[in-house]
Scaffold this active site. Structure first.
Site, short mmCIF file in Angstrom:
data_model
loop_
_atom_site.label_atom_id
_atom_site.label_comp_id
_atom_site.label_asym_id
_atom_site.label_seq_id
_atom_site.Cartn_x
_atom_site.Cartn_y
_atom_site.Cartn_z
N SER A 46 0.85 -1.19 0.00
CA SER A 46 0.00 0.00 0.00
C SER A 46 0.88 1.24 0.00
CB SER A 46 -0.89 -0.01 1.25
OG SER A 46 -1.74 1.11 1.26
N SER A 97 -1.83 2.42 -7.97
CA SER A 97 -3.00 3.07 -8.57
C SER A 97 -2.58 4.26 -9.42
CB SER A 97 -3.99 3.52 -7.49
OG SER A 97 -4.55 2.38 -6.85
N SER A 152 -1.76 -7.87 -3.86
CA SER A 152 -1.46 -9.28 -4.18
C SER A 152 -0.14 -9.72 -3.54
CB SER A 152 -1.50 -9.53 -5.69
OG SER A 152 -0.80 -8.60 -6.44
#
Length: 181
Positions: A15, A20, A87
């Site tokens: 994260s 993104s 993942s």
């Protein structure tokens, strides 16, 4: 021109690594070439298709399996798929890869040191994890297994997003006559 080649670009990393950001930039780049793309973002999937899953190891593996299945369906429909999700497990990524023909699964390791990801903390999740509110948070209470041989390895602390995208684009199996502006 007619699109001939479809594939999945699977961005993996902790994260805050920049998955993104890179996924959205990559989509823009491919869309600008007239290619049909579809973005599968981990947060969006967790709030929809995978909302019934928690964060146990088994649920994380199921999250990856479902995402790979959707990516495969989208590829079969003629889309280049960009999947951006943590993942964390090598074995689950390997099983995801096995769903695709050789050369059509491009794993991109979006690499960043944990302390850099924590400093970025765009969602405030690392703070919550350190406070014990998210006990199985990847990188803190649950392992992230770095890919051993991804097709692409980008380091977002040292490399600008545009340079990362250029590196990724060089590795994509694009036909030279597909989507040329």
């Amino acid at each position: 021109m007619k699109q001939k080649k479809v594939f999945v670009v699977w961005l993996t990393g902790v994260s805050g690594a920049g998955k993104s950001t890179l996924a959205n930039l990559l989509k823009q780049q491919l869309d600008a070439r007239g290619l049909r793309t579809y973005l599968l973002d981990g947060d969006t999937l967790r709030n929809g298709l995978n909302q019934d899953l928690g964060f146990s190891d088994a649920d994380r593996r199921e999250n990856i399996r479902r995402t790979a299945e959707v990516a495969r369906l989208m590829m079969d429909a003629g889309f280049i798929v960009i999947a951006a999700l943590i993942s964390p497990f090598r074995d689950a990524r390997s099983r995801a890869r096995a769903r695709f023909a050789p050369g059509t699964f491009i794993e991109v390791f979006v690499d960043v040191a944990l302390e850099v990801a924590e400093a970025r903390d765009p969602k405030g999740l690392y703070v919550l994890a350190r406070q014990g509110a998210i006990p199985q948070f990847t990188g803190i209470g649950s392992a992230y297994e770095n890919p051993l041989s991804p097709e692409v390895h980008v380091r977002t602390a040292e490399t600008s997003p545009s340079e990362c995208i250029a590196t990724i684009m060089q590795k994509l199996p694009l036909d030279t006559d597909v989507g040329a502006p």
